[in-house]
Design a protein around this motif. Structure first.
Motif, PDB file in Angstrom:
ATOM      1  N   THR A  52      36.906  43.823  43.102  1.00 26.02           N
ATOM      2  CA  THR A  52      36.365  45.002  42.389  1.00 26.02           C
ATOM      3  C   THR A  52      37.496  46.017  42.194  1.00 26.02           C
ATOM      4  OG1 THR A  52      35.865  46.232  44.405  1.00 26.02           O
ATOM      5  CG2 THR A  52      34.143  44.698  43.593  1.00 26.02           C
ATOM      6  N   VAL A  75      41.787  44.920  36.760  1.00 26.55           N
ATOM      7  CA  VAL A  75      40.881  43.826  37.190  1.00 26.55           C
ATOM      8  C   VAL A  75      40.400  43.031  35.981  1.00 26.55           C
ATOM      9  CG1 VAL A  75      38.577  43.389  38.167  1.00 26.55           C
ATOM     10  CG2 VAL A  75      40.169  44.927  39.349  1.00 26.55           C
ATOM     11  N   GLU A  76      40.037  43.739  34.930  1.00 30.81           N
ATOM     12  CA  GLU A  76      39.501  43.053  33.739  1.00 30.81           C
ATOM     13  C   GLU A  76      40.583  42.247  33.028  1.00 30.81           C
ATOM     14  OE1 GLU A  76      36.928  45.669  31.411  1.00 30.81           O
ATOM     15  OE2 GLU A  76      37.552  44.521  29.624  1.00 30.81           O
ATOM     16  N   GLU A  77      41.726  42.880  32.777  1.00 28.50           N
ATOM     17  CA  GLU A  77      42.818  42.230  32.024  1.00 28.50           C
ATOM     18  C   GLU A  77      43.379  41.030  32.783  1.00 28.50           C
ATOM     19  OE1 GLU A  77      42.994  44.484  28.518  1.00 28.50           O
ATOM     20  OE2 GLU A  77      44.691  43.195  29.078  1.00 28.50           O
ATOM     21  N   THR A  89      37.543  39.954  37.424  1.00 27.23           N
ATOM     22  CA  THR A  89      36.173  40.450  37.531  1.00 27.23           C
ATOM     23  C   THR A  89      35.317  39.449  38.308  1.00 27.23           C
ATOM     24  OG1 THR A  89      36.485  41.469  35.361  1.00 27.23           O
ATOM     25  CG2 THR A  89      34.208  41.284  36.158  1.00 27.23           C
ATOM     26  N   ARG A  95      40.227  49.592  36.783  1.00 24.61           N
ATOM     27  CA  ARG A  95      39.237  48.830  35.999  1.00 24.61           C
ATOM     28  C   ARG A  95      39.961  47.961  34.965  1.00 24.61           C
ATOM     29  NH1 ARG A  95      36.213  53.991  35.498  1.00 24.61           N
ATOM     30  NH2 ARG A  95      34.836  54.084  37.343  1.00 24.61           N
ATOM     31  N   ILE A  96      40.959  48.546  34.308  1.00 22.52           N
ATOM     32  CA  ILE A  96      41.715  47.790  33.285  1.00 22.52           C
ATOM     33  C   ILE A  96      42.448  46.621  33.947  1.00 22.52           C
ATOM     34  CG2 ILE A  96      43.641  47.919  31.639  1.00 22.52           C
ATOM     35  CD1 ILE A  96      42.916  50.959  31.356  1.00 22.52           C
ATOM     36  N   GLY A 130      41.629  39.077  34.684  1.00 28.57           N
ATOM     37  CA  GLY A 130      40.582  38.055  34.881  1.00 28.57           C
ATOM     38  C   GLY A 130      40.093  37.999  36.317  1.00 28.57           C
TER      39      GLY A 130
END
Ligand code: G3P
Ligand code: MG
Length: 270
Positions: free
Chosen positions: A109, A99-101, A105, A96-97, A103
């Motif tokens: 997934t 994918v988010e960090e 998203t 999750r970190i 960019g």
């Protein structure tokens, strides 16, 4: 910054609760306090908990390699400031970190990233080697009947892949707690996994009599939250700002001195 000599003892009185830190001192202060702390060491370590990835086995470079490969597809680069946030965490939490960090998203997934990453790692994991000093330290603690165990964020399936060549070393562990253990509700930096690991020793153990070995900031934070002492053996590319919470920093387990923690000293000259 940890001295290149490899031993850097954060200043604290051993009898104080392990979570109490007096912060950094100049190097001369440190040397004096190190000697005082060692001399004043009344705290006897009776049990040891080892992290695995990046501490016992050299799996972290494989994680880095594969994560770089995934990012190449999106023309993005992977760096150690991101790695520092991922290390030691449960797979889905680090995904999750990532994918988010990065960019990603809405593009990738966490589940898709994990599937791709684990697929690439399947071929690499069986070649994981033990890191320097591991065999000597674990064999030494085993011979001296010091109860020890492993607490790793790795899930069972990847644990088996990574450790398949090192059965003898892992057989010396009293037990092994993994990231997908039902009793481990939250991954590192939550204290859960170290509390579960401590509770599975034969006898009730005071957390302040447990020494944890870790390589990752999340793991060090988890051990301190659990009220335990922690020796950190960080990758030299990890920024020193992530060393603060550790009670001792080593460049390798080869530099570990058991007697500093009330454990039986090595008898070999190695
Ligand atoms: O807790 P560790 O250091 O064995 O690492 C776990 C890995 O990061 C699992 O994804
Ligand atoms: Mg680790």
């Amino acid at each position: 910054m940890a001295s290149r000599a490899g031993l850097f003892l954060l200043p604290f009185a051993f009898h104080s609760p392990p979570s109490l830190h007096l912060g950094r001192r100049s190097s001369s202060h440190l040397l004096m306090e190190k000697a005082a702390a060692a001399a004043a060491a009344t705290r006897q370590i009776t049990h040891v908990i080892f992290d695995m990835d990046g501490l016992l086995i050299d799996s972290e470079p494989f994680y880095t390699l594969v994560q770089e490969k995934v990012l190449e597809r999106f023309n993005k680069t992977f760096d150690w400031s991101l790695k520092a946030k991922l290390m030691g965490k449960k797979a889905i939490e680090s995904a999750r970190i990532f994918v988010e960090e990065c960019g990603l998203t809405g593009i990738l997934t966490p589940e898709e990233f994990l599937e791709e990453r684990e697929g690439l790692l399947q071929e690499l994991f069986p070649s994981c080697q033990l890191l320097p000093g591991v065999e000597r330290l674990i064999s030494h603690l085993h011979v001296n009947q010091i109860p020890m165990c492993v607490a790793t964020g790795s899930y069972k399936q990847t644990f088996d892949l990574k450790t398949q060549r090192h059965g003898e070393i892992f057989s010396m562990m009293h037990h092994i707690v993994m990231g997908d253990d039902p009793d481990v509700k939250h991954g590192k930096p939550s204290p859960d996994i170290f509390q579960v690991a401590a509770n599975r020793f034969e006898m009730n153990v005071d957390p302040a009599e447990i020494l944890v070995f870790e390589d990752a900031p999340a793991g060090v934070a988890a051990a301190k939250s659990a009220g335990m002492w922690v020796v950190m053996v960080p990758d030299e590319r990890l920024d020193a700002s992530h060393h603060k919470e550790a009670d001792q920093i080593l460049t390798s387990l080869l530099d570990f001195s058991p007697s500093l923690w009330g454990l039986p000293p090595f008898t070999d000259a190695a």
